[in-house]
Design a protein around this motif. Structure first.
Motif, PDB file in Angstrom:
ATOM      1  N   ILE A 182       0.839  -1.209   0.000  1.00 51.31           N
ATOM      2  CA  ILE A 182       0.000   0.000   0.000  1.00 51.31           C
ATOM      3  C   ILE A 182       0.867   1.249   0.000  1.00 51.31           C
ATOM      4  CG2 ILE A 182      -1.692   1.318   1.310  1.00 51.31           C
ATOM      5  CD1 ILE A 182      -2.849  -1.313   2.309  1.00 51.31           C
ATOM      6  N   GLY A 183       1.956   1.201   0.778  1.00 49.51           N
ATOM      7  CA  GLY A 183       2.848   2.348   0.823  1.00 49.51           C
ATOM      8  C   GLY A 183       3.514   2.628  -0.503  1.00 49.51           C
ATOM      9  N   TRP A 184       3.973   1.564  -1.178  1.00 45.08           N
ATOM     10  CA  TRP A 184       4.595   1.751  -2.486  1.00 45.08           C
ATOM     11  C   TRP A 184       3.597   2.350  -3.479  1.00 45.08           C
ATOM     12  CZ3 TRP A 184       9.340   2.426  -2.957  1.00 45.08           C
ATOM     13  CH2 TRP A 184      10.296   1.654  -2.291  1.00 45.08           C
ATOM     14  N   ALA A 185       2.376   1.840  -3.453  1.00 45.30           N
ATOM     15  CA  ALA A 185       1.360   2.352  -4.371  1.00 45.30           C
ATOM     16  C   ALA A 185       1.088   3.825  -4.116  1.00 45.30           C
ATOM     17  CB  ALA A 185       0.074   1.542  -4.237  1.00 45.30           C
ATOM     18  N   ALA A 186       1.050   4.196  -2.838  1.00 44.14           N
ATOM     19  CA  ALA A 186       0.761   5.587  -2.499  1.00 44.14           C
ATOM     20  C   ALA A 186       1.887   6.526  -2.905  1.00 44.14           C
ATOM     21  CB  ALA A 186       0.513   5.702  -0.996  1.00 44.14           C
ATOM     22  N   LEU A 187       3.133   6.113  -2.633  1.00 42.08           N
ATOM     23  CA  LEU A 187       4.238   7.024  -2.918  1.00 42.08           C
ATOM     24  C   LEU A 187       4.514   7.130  -4.412  1.00 42.08           C
ATOM     25  CD1 LEU A 187       7.172   5.485  -3.667  1.00 42.08           C
ATOM     26  CD2 LEU A 187       6.908   4.751  -1.298  1.00 42.08           C
ATOM     27  N   ALA A 188       4.205   6.082  -5.167  1.00 35.90           N
ATOM     28  CA  ALA A 188       4.446   6.121  -6.605  1.00 35.90           C
ATOM     29  C   ALA A 188       3.244   6.646  -7.376  1.00 35.90           C
ATOM     30  CB  ALA A 188       4.808   4.733  -7.120  1.00 35.90           C
ATOM     31  N   GLY A 189       2.113   6.764  -6.693  1.00 33.40           N
ATOM     32  CA  GLY A 189       0.891   7.145  -7.388  1.00 33.40           C
ATOM     33  C   GLY A 189       0.995   8.463  -8.119  1.00 33.40           C
ATOM     34  N   GLY A 190       1.623   9.455  -7.474  1.00 31.60           N
ATOM     35  CA  GLY A 190       1.740  10.754  -8.115  1.00 31.60           C
ATOM     36  C   GLY A 190       2.603  10.712  -9.353  1.00 31.60           C
ATOM     37  N   VAL A 191       3.650   9.892  -9.314  1.00 31.32           N
ATOM     38  CA  VAL A 191       4.528   9.766 -10.477  1.00 31.32           C
ATOM     39  C   VAL A 191       3.778   9.137 -11.638  1.00 31.32           C
ATOM     40  CG1 VAL A 191       6.642   8.722 -11.341  1.00 31.32           C
ATOM     41  CG2 VAL A 191       6.549   9.601  -9.016  1.00 31.32           C
ATOM     42  N   VAL A 192       3.052   8.060 -11.348  1.00 27.87           N
ATOM     43  CA  VAL A 192       2.314   7.373 -12.398  1.00 27.87           C
ATOM     44  C   VAL A 192       1.233   8.268 -12.963  1.00 27.87           C
ATOM     45  CG1 VAL A 192       0.847   5.392 -12.924  1.00 27.87           C
ATOM     46  CG2 VAL A 192       2.809   5.122 -11.426  1.00 27.87           C
ATOM     47  N   PHE A 193       0.602   9.054 -12.096  1.00 24.46           N
ATOM     48  CA  PHE A 193      -0.424   9.984 -12.581  1.00 24.46           C
ATOM     49  C   PHE A 193       0.181  10.983 -13.556  1.00 24.46           C
ATOM     50  CE2 PHE A 193      -4.354  12.247 -12.534  1.00 24.46           C
ATOM     51  CZ  PHE A 193      -4.037  13.594 -12.603  1.00 24.46           C
ATOM     52  N   ALA A 194       1.391  11.443 -13.251  1.00 26.94           N
ATOM     53  CA  ALA A 194       2.040  12.418 -14.129  1.00 26.94           C
ATOM     54  C   ALA A 194       2.455  11.787 -15.451  1.00 26.94           C
ATOM     55  CB  ALA A 194       3.263  13.013 -13.435  1.00 26.94           C
ATOM     56  N   LEU A 195       2.800  10.517 -15.400  1.00 24.50           N
ATOM     57  CA  LEU A 195       3.238   9.828 -16.610  1.00 24.50           C
ATOM     58  C   LEU A 195       2.033   9.126 -17.231  1.00 24.50           C
ATOM     59  CD1 LEU A 195       6.454   8.243 -15.083  1.00 24.50           C
ATOM     60  CD2 LEU A 195       6.207  10.462 -16.173  1.00 24.50           C
ATOM     61  N   ASN A 196       1.154   9.928 -17.860  1.00 30.36           N
ATOM     62  CA  ASN A 196      -0.154   9.400 -18.225  1.00 30.36           C
ATOM     63  C   ASN A 196      -0.210   8.754 -19.603  1.00 30.36           C
ATOM     64  OD1 ASN A 196       0.082  11.680 -19.770  1.00 30.36           O
ATOM     65  ND2 ASN A 196      -1.448  12.869 -18.654  1.00 30.36           N
ATOM     66  N   GLN A 197       0.932   8.569 -20.240  1.00 29.03           N
ATOM     67  CA  GLN A 197       0.952   7.864 -21.510  1.00 29.03           C
ATOM     68  C   GLN A 197       1.931   6.704 -21.403  1.00 29.03           C
ATOM     69  OE1 GLN A 197       1.371  10.419 -25.011  1.00 29.03           O
ATOM     70  NE2 GLN A 197       0.826  12.174 -23.767  1.00 29.03           N
ATOM     71  N   PRO A 198       1.556   5.529 -21.900  1.00 26.55           N
ATOM     72  CA  PRO A 198       2.423   4.352 -21.752  1.00 26.55           C
ATOM     73  C   PRO A 198       3.847   4.556 -22.242  1.00 26.55           C
ATOM     74  CG  PRO A 198       0.248   3.707 -22.496  1.00 26.55           C
ATOM     75  CD  PRO A 198       0.274   5.204 -22.514  1.00 26.55           C
ATOM     76  N   ASN A 199       4.009   5.309 -23.332  1.00 20.86           N
ATOM     77  CA  ASN A 199       5.369   5.495 -23.823  1.00 20.86           C
ATOM     78  C   ASN A 199       6.226   6.278 -22.832  1.00 20.86           C
ATOM     79  OD1 ASN A 199       3.832   7.805 -24.370  1.00 20.86           O
ATOM     80  ND2 ASN A 199       5.024   8.357 -26.170  1.00 20.86           N
ATOM     81  N   TRP A 200       5.644   7.273 -22.154  1.00 21.33           N
ATOM     82  CA  TRP A 200       6.400   8.041 -21.168  1.00 21.33           C
ATOM     83  C   TRP A 200       6.705   7.191 -19.946  1.00 21.33           C
ATOM     84  CZ3 TRP A 200       8.913  11.750 -23.030  1.00 21.33           C
ATOM     85  CH2 TRP A 200       8.371  12.590 -24.020  1.00 21.33           C
ATOM     86  N   ASN A 201       5.786   6.327 -19.548  1.00 21.14           N
ATOM     87  CA  ASN A 201       6.063   5.405 -18.441  1.00 21.14           C
ATOM     88  C   ASN A 201       7.322   4.601 -18.729  1.00 21.14           C
ATOM     89  OD1 ASN A 201       3.730   6.118 -17.033  1.00 21.14           O
ATOM     90  ND2 ASN A 201       2.516   4.452 -17.883  1.00 21.14           N
TER      91      ASN A 201
END
Length: 220
Positions: A182-201
């Motif tokens: 849960i902690g990993w999901a929470a701390l990485a959530g903002g990064v993943v939200f910012a990287l909203n296209q698969p190629n940028w991920n």
């Protein structure tokens, strides 16, 4: 892409395999294939045919996408004066700072204490607790390695990518136990939200992993 090719060519087969998994390469992990796949991720199916920019440009595009502080990186210099690895470090530091900002005070302290086990420099704790990820990156190559490994763990966990644990040489199992899924999901959530296209991920994962390779240390 010559620089990317040279870095990848000098890696082990396992490292190339991990990079292929991180970037979603479906046609293998030879240096040539990985170069072509990065072009595909950046420019698309048709665009890759005409896209002939450098690895430094790829890293710059990722840096722009996640919003690094270019003034702090440039320090009065021009972009042409920077090396790709400097921009890679800035990407790692920005993503790591985003992670720190999402942790509670207790979680941050636990993470810092765990990282200190691999680096006995007293400045590490002060810089991390004070929000100085970029300062830590400038102070220590191994500090970059620890940050990049931690970012890699957070991003792959949030994106559901499973790799052999050996890829996280700088992030011990204790860190994962401290934060939990849960902690990993929470701390990485903002990064993943910012990287909203698969190629940028995938491109971001490639930049972070290349930085990890550049700053890796011999295993104990």
């Amino acid at each position: 892409m010559r620089e990317f090719y040279e870095v990848v060519q000098a890696t082990t087969q396992e490292q190339r395999h991990n990079l292929g998994e991180l970037t979603g390469s479906s046609f293998g992990s030879s240096p040539e294939t990985l170069c072509n796949h990065i072009r595909y991720l950046r420019a698309g199916t048709i665009g890759q045919i005409f896209w002939d920019k450098s690895w430094k440009q790829v890293v710059t595009d990722v840096a722009d996408h996640i919003g690094i502080d270019w003034l702090a990186v440039l320090k009065g210099r021009k972009w042409r004066d920077l090396e790709a690895k400097e921009i890679e470090v800035a990407v790692v530091a920005k993503l790591f700072q985003d992670i720190l900002d999402k942790l509670s005070s207790e979680q941050r302290q636990q993470l810092v204490m765990e990282m200190k086990q691999d680096n006995d420099d007293p400045r590490v704790e002060a810089l991390l607790t004070g929000g100085g990820a970029m300062a830590l990156a400038k102070m220590s190559g191994f500090g970059v390695y620890l940050m990049a490994s931690t970012v890699l763990g957070g991003l792959t966990g949030a994106l559901g990518i499973t790799l052999p644990f050996a890829i996280y040489m700088g992030m011990s199992q204790t860190i994962a136990l401290i934060l939990g899924p849960i902690g990993w999901a929470a701390l990485a959530g903002g990064v993943v939200f910012a990287l909203n296209q698969p190629n940028w991920n995938r491109l971001t994962l490639a930049v972070v992993y290349i930085s990890t390779i550049r700053h890796s240390r011999p295993q104990r």
